[in-house]
Design a protein around this motif. Structure first.
Motif, PDB file in Angstrom:
ATOM      1  N   LEU A  14     -15.196   1.233   0.741  1.00 16.29           N
ATOM      2  CA  LEU A  14     -15.344   1.561  -0.672  1.00 16.29           C
ATOM      3  C   LEU A  14     -16.794   1.920  -0.990  1.00 16.29           C
ATOM      4  O   LEU A  14     -17.706   1.132  -0.723  1.00 16.29           O
ATOM      5  CB  LEU A  14     -14.911   0.374  -1.535  1.00 16.29           C
ATOM      6  CG  LEU A  14     -13.512  -0.203  -1.267  1.00 16.29           C
ATOM      7  CD1 LEU A  14     -13.194  -1.294  -2.283  1.00 16.29           C
ATOM      8  CD2 LEU A  14     -12.446   0.878  -1.291  1.00 16.29           C
ATOM      9  N   ALA A  43      -7.982  -4.454  -2.614  1.00 23.08           N
ATOM     10  CA  ALA A  43      -8.244  -3.754  -1.356  1.00 23.08           C
ATOM     11  C   ALA A  43      -8.138  -4.846  -0.304  1.00 23.08           C
ATOM     12  O   ALA A  43      -9.064  -5.635  -0.113  1.00 23.08           O
ATOM     13  CB  ALA A  43      -9.624  -3.112  -1.358  1.00 23.08           C
ATOM     14  N   ASP A  57      -2.113  -2.367  -3.237  1.00 18.56           N
ATOM     15  CA  ASP A  57      -3.181  -2.421  -2.237  1.00 18.56           C
ATOM     16  C   ASP A  57      -3.756  -1.021  -2.030  1.00 18.56           C
ATOM     17  O   ASP A  57      -3.016  -0.064  -1.795  1.00 18.56           O
ATOM     18  CB  ASP A  57      -2.614  -2.963  -0.922  1.00 18.56           C
ATOM     19  CG  ASP A  57      -3.668  -3.079   0.170  1.00 18.56           C
ATOM     20  OD1 ASP A  57      -4.871  -3.033  -0.158  1.00 18.56           O
ATOM     21  OD2 ASP A  57      -3.284  -3.227   1.342  1.00 18.56           O
ATOM     22  N   VAL A  58      -5.082  -0.907  -2.096  1.00 20.03           N
ATOM     23  CA  VAL A  58      -5.722   0.407  -2.001  1.00 20.03           C
ATOM     24  C   VAL A  58      -6.587   0.557  -0.749  1.00 20.03           C
ATOM     25  O   VAL A  58      -7.423   1.453  -0.676  1.00 20.03           O
ATOM     26  CB  VAL A  58      -6.580   0.688  -3.257  1.00 20.03           C
ATOM     27  CG1 VAL A  58      -5.713   0.705  -4.502  1.00 20.03           C
ATOM     28  CG2 VAL A  58      -7.703  -0.345  -3.407  1.00 20.03           C
ATOM     29  N   SER A  59      -6.370  -0.274   0.258  1.00 16.97           N
ATOM     30  CA  SER A  59      -7.236  -0.219   1.434  1.00 16.97           C
ATOM     31  C   SER A  59      -7.052   1.042   2.275  1.00 16.97           C
ATOM     32  O   SER A  59      -7.964   1.424   2.996  1.00 16.97           O
ATOM     33  CB  SER A  59      -7.026  -1.459   2.316  1.00 16.97           C
ATOM     34  OG  SER A  59      -7.839  -2.522   1.878  1.00 16.97           O
ATOM     35  N   ARG A  94     -12.391   4.488   5.068  1.00 17.51           N
ATOM     36  CA  ARG A  94     -11.569   3.446   4.444  1.00 17.51           C
ATOM     37  C   ARG A  94     -12.414   2.427   3.677  1.00 17.51           C
ATOM     38  O   ARG A  94     -11.876   1.564   2.984  1.00 17.51           O
ATOM     39  CB  ARG A  94     -10.716   2.742   5.512  1.00 17.51           C
ATOM     40  CG  ARG A  94      -9.510   2.047   4.918  1.00 17.51           C
ATOM     41  CD  ARG A  94      -8.414   1.819   5.928  1.00 17.51           C
ATOM     42  NE  ARG A  94      -8.722   0.871   6.960  1.00 17.51           N
ATOM     43  CZ  ARG A  94      -8.869  -0.435   6.778  1.00 17.51           C
ATOM     44  NH1 ARG A  94      -8.766  -0.948   5.569  1.00 17.51           N
ATOM     45  NH2 ARG A  94      -9.124  -1.224   7.794  1.00 17.51           N
ATOM     46  N   SER A 124     -10.883  -4.038   3.473  1.00 19.08           N
ATOM     47  CA  SER A 124     -11.848  -2.942   3.413  1.00 19.08           C
ATOM     48  C   SER A 124     -13.253  -3.521   3.476  1.00 19.08           C
ATOM     49  O   SER A 124     -13.433  -4.724   3.605  1.00 19.08           O
ATOM     50  CB  SER A 124     -11.664  -2.133   2.120  1.00 19.08           C
ATOM     51  OG  SER A 124     -10.405  -1.494   2.078  1.00 19.08           O
ATOM     52  N   SER A 149       0.855  -1.178   0.000  1.00 13.24           N
ATOM     53  CA  SER A 149       0.000   0.000   0.000  1.00 13.24           C
ATOM     54  C   SER A 149       0.891   1.228   0.000  1.00 13.24           C
ATOM     55  O   SER A 149       1.933   1.239   0.661  1.00 13.24           O
ATOM     56  CB  SER A 149      -0.898   0.005   1.243  1.00 13.24           C
ATOM     57  OG  SER A 149      -1.606   1.222   1.336  1.00 13.24           O
ATOM     58  N   MET A 209      -6.710   6.187  -5.220  1.00 10.53           N
ATOM     59  CA  MET A 209      -7.145   4.915  -5.796  1.00 10.53           C
ATOM     60  C   MET A 209      -7.543   5.096  -7.254  1.00 10.53           C
ATOM     61  O   MET A 209      -7.213   4.258  -8.111  1.00 10.53           O
ATOM     62  CB  MET A 209      -8.315   4.347  -4.997  1.00 10.53           C
ATOM     63  CG  MET A 209      -8.858   3.033  -5.551  1.00 10.53           C
ATOM     64  SD  MET A 209     -10.184   2.355  -4.514  1.00 10.53           S
ATOM     65  CE  MET A 209     -10.794   1.037  -5.569  1.00 10.53           C
ATOM     66  N   LEU A 259     -13.139  -0.677  -9.276  1.00  9.69           N
ATOM     67  CA  LEU A 259     -12.412  -1.908  -8.970  1.00  9.69           C
ATOM     68  C   LEU A 259     -12.849  -3.032  -9.905  1.00  9.69           C
ATOM     69  O   LEU A 259     -12.022  -3.816 -10.380  1.00  9.69           O
ATOM     70  CB  LEU A 259     -12.642  -2.282  -7.508  1.00  9.69           C
ATOM     71  CG  LEU A 259     -11.870  -3.481  -6.973  1.00  9.69           C
ATOM     72  CD1 LEU A 259     -11.351  -3.194  -5.565  1.00  9.69           C
ATOM     73  CD2 LEU A 259     -12.739  -4.725  -6.947  1.00  9.69           C
ATOM     74  N   VAL A 273     -11.811  -6.950  -3.592  1.00  8.31           N
ATOM     75  CA  VAL A 273     -11.875  -6.352  -2.259  1.00  8.31           C
ATOM     76  C   VAL A 273     -12.050  -7.466  -1.237  1.00  8.31           C
ATOM     77  O   VAL A 273     -12.936  -8.306  -1.362  1.00  8.31           O
ATOM     78  CB  VAL A 273     -13.011  -5.307  -2.136  1.00  8.31           C
ATOM     79  CG1 VAL A 273     -14.346  -5.869  -2.587  1.00  8.31           C
ATOM     80  CG2 VAL A 273     -13.122  -4.790  -0.703  1.00  8.31           C
TER      81      VAL A 273
END
Length: 297
Positions: free
Chosen positions: A163, A148, A126-128, A161, A151, A81, A135, A171, A178
């Protein structure tokens, strides 16, 4: 975000890499093995050993040297991340929503370069923890699907945090996944808050009986010094478990966030973007665990 800070974070990261390698190579090679590919995971699991995988939850330790991305990859890191609970030199964090203050307006120039380097190496993005704008930029830049890693759905629990529906669609278009996380506030913040207002006094009583100090808010915990934080998390789960056991004996006490709430998020994502885009995450090392699923057993 100084050279001193980068140096310290890099040193801490390297010590963690070293600890993992000592565990799998020296202390318990007959019990656990480091996986570098999905095939490794299947092979190690089939052998009866535990599987170790390395993720870097904050790109801050790479500092300003993009070569460190490959160094971390060669040490076994397979996802990273670009920010955590605060803006980094690479990316804005979701935490900027609290005060509307942003450092990079998404990704920094170095952060954009890091995305390309991660793609080149085969390291998952990682986009969490990064911001929504970050993102969006990651998806636009990445040539591979993102994840993710821990999340949940913002429509069901309004946490920064989580989505929102737009992020879920992005995504899906990216082909990403996710992992729905077993954190009570991310699954049902209203349910959690209702119970917490009632249970704080019980937690304090339990902590007092154990002779330890209790911190009732995330802000208090985040403000602790590293040693204090380590001590707190050493007894955190014990206090929670004892307090929950007491509370559950009280008739009409507000219910805990549980597995049913987690399943609600899974169902929501399946309906919105498809089952191939959803997984499950515990985050046991970061405060995760809900009623019905509190450990790896």
């Amino acid at each position: 975000l100084t050279n001193t800070g980068y140096k310290k974070a890099y040193s801490q990261a390297m010590s963690k890499f070293d600890a993992i390698h000592r565990l799998v190579d020296v202390y318990a090679p007959d019990q656990i093995e480091l996986a570098l590919t999905s095939d490794d995971v299947k092979r190690i699991h089939a052998s009866g050993k535990k599987v170790a995988m390395i993720g870097v939850e904050n790109g801050f330790p790479i500092g300003l040297d993009i070569k460190n991305v490959e160094k971390f990859y060669n040490l076994g890191a397979r996802y990273m991340s670009l920010a955590h609970n605060g803006h980094s030199q690479l990316s804005d964090s979701h935490t900027g929503e609290a005060n509307g203050v942003w450092l990079n307006n998404g990704l920094s120039d170095l952060g954009k370069e890091v995305i390309g380097e991660m793609n080149r190496l085969g390291m998952m993005i990682d986009v969490s923890h990064p911001s929504k704008e970050a993102m969006k930029q990651m998806i636009a830049l990445s040539k591979t699907p993102i994840i993710a890693s821990h999340s949940a759905v913002r429509a069901l629990s309004n946490e920064s945090r989580n989505l929102d529906d737009e992020l879920l669609q992005w995504l899906k278009q990216n082909g990403g996944v996710v992992q729905v996380v077993a954190l009570d506030d991310y699954l049902n913040i209203n349910k959690m808050n209702t119970r917490n207002k009632k249970i704080i006094s019980i937690q304090k009583q339990v902590a007092d009986s154990l002779g330890v100090k209790w911190y009732a808010s995330k802000e208090e915990v985040m403000a602790l010094k590293p040693q204090e934080k380590n001590e707190f998390f050493g007894y955190y789960k014990k206090v929670l478990d004892l307090a929950n056991a007491k509370a559950n004996k009280i008739e009409g006490f507000p219910p805990n966030v549980n597995v049913a709430d987690l399943v609600d998020h899974i169902d929501y994502i399946v309906e919105k973007i498809g089952i191939e885009h959803v997984g499950i995450s515990s985050d046991f090392d970061g405060g995760g665990g809900i009623e019905g699923w509190n450990d790896a057993s």
